[in-house]
Design a protein around this motif. Structure first.
Motif, PDB file in Angstrom:
ATOM      1  N   LEU A  62      51.136  22.509   6.090  1.00 59.36           N
ATOM      2  CA  LEU A  62      51.614  23.161   4.869  1.00 59.36           C
ATOM      3  C   LEU A  62      53.103  22.914   4.669  1.00 59.36           C
ATOM      4  O   LEU A  62      53.566  22.712   3.540  1.00 59.36           O
ATOM      5  N   GLY A  63      53.854  22.921   5.771  1.00 58.20           N
ATOM      6  CA  GLY A  63      55.288  22.662   5.688  1.00 58.20           C
ATOM      7  C   GLY A  63      55.581  21.249   5.203  1.00 58.20           C
ATOM      8  O   GLY A  63      56.467  21.044   4.354  1.00 58.20           O
ATOM      9  N   ILE A  64      54.853  20.273   5.743  1.00 61.71           N
ATOM     10  CA  ILE A  64      55.046  18.881   5.309  1.00 61.71           C
ATOM     11  C   ILE A  64      54.720  18.742   3.834  1.00 61.71           C
ATOM     12  O   ILE A  64      55.448  18.095   3.064  1.00 61.71           O
ATOM     13  N   GLN A  65      53.620  19.372   3.418  1.00 57.32           N
ATOM     14  CA  GLN A  65      53.204  19.282   2.019  1.00 57.32           C
ATOM     15  C   GLN A  65      54.244  19.905   1.091  1.00 57.32           C
ATOM     16  O   GLN A  65      54.592  19.334   0.048  1.00 57.32           O
ATOM     17  N   ALA A  66      54.758  21.077   1.473  1.00 57.73           N
ATOM     18  CA  ALA A  66      55.773  21.747   0.659  1.00 57.73           C
ATOM     19  C   ALA A  66      57.056  20.912   0.591  1.00 57.73           C
ATOM     20  O   ALA A  66      57.681  20.793  -0.474  1.00 57.73           O
ATOM     21  N   TRP A  67      57.424  20.312   1.725  1.00 56.70           N
ATOM     22  CA  TRP A  67      58.635  19.493   1.752  1.00 56.70           C
ATOM     23  C   TRP A  67      58.497  18.262   0.860  1.00 56.70           C
ATOM     24  O   TRP A  67      59.449  17.884   0.162  1.00 56.70           O
ATOM     25  N   MET A  68      57.317  17.656   0.852  1.00 59.32           N
ATOM     26  CA  MET A  68      57.108  16.472   0.015  1.00 59.32           C
ATOM     27  C   MET A  68      57.194  16.819  -1.466  1.00 59.32           C
ATOM     28  O   MET A  68      57.692  16.031  -2.278  1.00 59.32           O
ATOM     29  N   ILE A  69      56.700  17.998  -1.842  1.00 54.71           N
ATOM     30  CA  ILE A  69      56.821  18.435  -3.235  1.00 54.71           C
ATOM     31  C   ILE A  69      58.281  18.724  -3.568  1.00 54.71           C
ATOM     32  O   ILE A  69      58.792  18.324  -4.634  1.00 54.71           O
ATOM     33  N   TRP A  70      58.963  19.395  -2.666  1.00 51.08           N
ATOM     34  CA  TRP A  70      60.363  19.768  -2.897  1.00 51.08           C
ATOM     35  C   TRP A  70      61.262  18.539  -3.048  1.00 51.08           C
ATOM     36  O   TRP A  70      62.180  18.522  -3.863  1.00 51.08           O
ATOM     37  N   THR A  71      60.998  17.516  -2.252  1.00 53.75           N
ATOM     38  CA  THR A  71      61.803  16.293  -2.311  1.00 53.75           C
ATOM     39  C   THR A  71      61.278  15.299  -3.348  1.00 53.75           C
ATOM     40  O   THR A  71      61.810  14.197  -3.484  1.00 53.75           O
ATOM     41  N   ARG A  72      60.216  15.687  -4.055  1.00 53.18           N
ATOM     42  CA  ARG A  72      59.606  14.852  -5.102  1.00 53.18           C
ATOM     43  C   ARG A  72      59.012  13.558  -4.562  1.00 53.18           C
ATOM     44  O   ARG A  72      58.887  12.566  -5.290  1.00 53.18           O
ATOM     45  N   LEU A  73      58.687  13.567  -3.287  1.00 54.27           N
ATOM     46  CA  LEU A  73      57.943  12.434  -2.742  1.00 54.27           C
ATOM     47  C   LEU A  73      56.491  12.493  -3.208  1.00 54.27           C
ATOM     48  O   LEU A  73      55.761  11.504  -3.114  1.00 54.27           O
ATOM     49  N   GLU A  74      56.104  13.651  -3.699  1.00 52.04           N
ATOM     50  CA  GLU A  74      54.750  13.852  -4.194  1.00 52.04           C
ATOM     51  C   GLU A  74      54.828  14.720  -5.441  1.00 52.04           C
ATOM     52  O   GLU A  74      55.634  15.654  -5.511  1.00 52.04           O
ATOM     53  N   THR A  75      53.990  14.401  -6.430  1.00 51.88           N
ATOM     54  CA  THR A  75      53.998  15.167  -7.666  1.00 51.88           C
ATOM     55  C   THR A  75      52.978  16.300  -7.586  1.00 51.88           C
ATOM     56  O   THR A  75      52.092  16.303  -6.728  1.00 51.88           O
ATOM     57  N   LEU A  76      53.084  17.237  -8.510  1.00 53.75           N
ATOM     58  CA  LEU A  76      52.129  18.348  -8.549  1.00 53.75           C
ATOM     59  C   LEU A  76      50.723  17.851  -8.862  1.00 53.75           C
ATOM     60  O   LEU A  76      49.739  18.374  -8.337  1.00 53.75           O
ATOM     61  N   ASP A  77      50.606  16.823  -9.719  1.00 53.58           N
ATOM     62  CA  ASP A  77      49.287  16.254 -10.018  1.00 53.58           C
ATOM     63  C   ASP A  77      48.666  15.642  -8.768  1.00 53.58           C
ATOM     64  O   ASP A  77      47.462  15.773  -8.524  1.00 53.58           O
ATOM     65  N   GLU A  78      49.512  14.972  -7.966  1.00 50.82           N
ATOM     66  CA  GLU A  78      49.011  14.393  -6.725  1.00 50.82           C
ATOM     67  C   GLU A  78      48.593  15.487  -5.753  1.00 50.82           C
ATOM     68  O   GLU A  78      47.593  15.354  -5.042  1.00 50.82           O
TER      69      GLU A  78
END
Length: 271
Positions: A62-78
């Motif tokens: 969950l932490g990795i996922q949240a960090w990727m969203i926060w850093t925009r390495l991943e979009t909300l759609d993804e």
């Protein structure tokens, strides 16, 4: 950072540059999967700070996922698509580990177990989905001669259903695999490591990804994250037949990603 095109590159130099950039983009696409599986290897089986191992893995995922969203390495759609893969994988895990089936087991205690399955397990399937989504964007993936989407969807449904039904009416994976090979026989994946398009038969891409997942599964069972019945006494290599199962799962995952993207944009490239 995008690199400027270098049309003057050729021969061995071009191969070296494109191979290096392809490796970098592949590593970037595997970012979630890589961090998650590294956490599997370094997390003590006894847990840490009185937190059971499986619960700790859930927190890390969950932490990795949240960090990727926060850093925009991943979009909300993804993220929405990845959550779908998590649900699909978790449902399969619940069935496979049930008392009636017992294909494999999660032997350790966890507070975050539901129906005997730790919640982190869905992230192993989500990691495959994350890789496909990220690689698609980073390598500017397009597909030539993609089969009709309704046919691809039917094959994907058959793949998923067979994971359940083969315990009752027989394993039809090879028939489904033959159908998938025929369906994707003309399909070619087009990707761009640097400044030129490269191509690969889509079926070959499925097989290669399935192989690397099979290797990761061997490492995970070696570290006792879960085990198959034949690994209870002592660890042994995961049966090679699982490679075919993972390849079929990759086809199913790719179909979901392709179908979602097809709704948003036109990905078919005329021959």
């Amino acid at each position: 950072m995008e690199l400027a095109p270098a049309p003057e590159l050729n021969g061995v130099r071009r191969f070296a540059v494109e191979f290096l950039l392809f490796g970098i983009k592949e590593a970037r696409a595997c970012f979630f999967a890589g961090l998650f599986f590294v956490s599997i290897f370094v997390t003590p089986r006894a847990g840490l700070l009185d937190i059971p191992r499986y619960d700790l893995l859930l927190v890390i995922a969950l932490g990795i996922q949240a960090w990727m969203i926060w850093t925009r390495l991943e979009t909300l759609d993804e993220l929405k698509a990845i959550c779908l893969f998590h649900v699909i994988g978790f449902v399969l895990e619940v069935f496979k580990t049930s008392s009636a089936i017992q294909s494999w087991a999660y032997p350790d205690f966890a507070y975050t177990k539901l129906f005997g399955v730790p919640l982190f397990s869905g992230f192993m399937y989500a990691a495959v989905g994350s890789y496909v989504i990220q690689a698609w964007r980073l390598l500017d993936v397009r597909v030539q001669h993609h089969p009709p989407y309704w046919m691809a969807t039917l094959v994907a449904v058959a793949i998923y259903a067979n994971f359940f039904t083969h315990h009752y009416i027989g394993d039809y994976r090879w028939y489904i695999a033959a159908l998938a090979i025929g369906l994707y026989a003309r399909a070619t994946v087009v990707f761009r490591p640097f400044d030129r398009d490269r191509k690969m038969p889509l079926i070959l891409a499925f097989i290669l990804i399935g192989f690397f997942i099979w290797l990761a599964e061997n490492i995970s069972t070696f570290f006792a994250v879960w085990h198959y019945p034949n690994q209870i006494g002592a660890w042994s290599t995961v049966h090679l037949g699982k490679w075919s199962s993972w390849t079929l799962l990759v086809i199913m995952t790719f179909t979901i990603v392709a179908s979602l993207k097809h709704v948003r944009e036109r990905i078919y490239i005329p021959a």
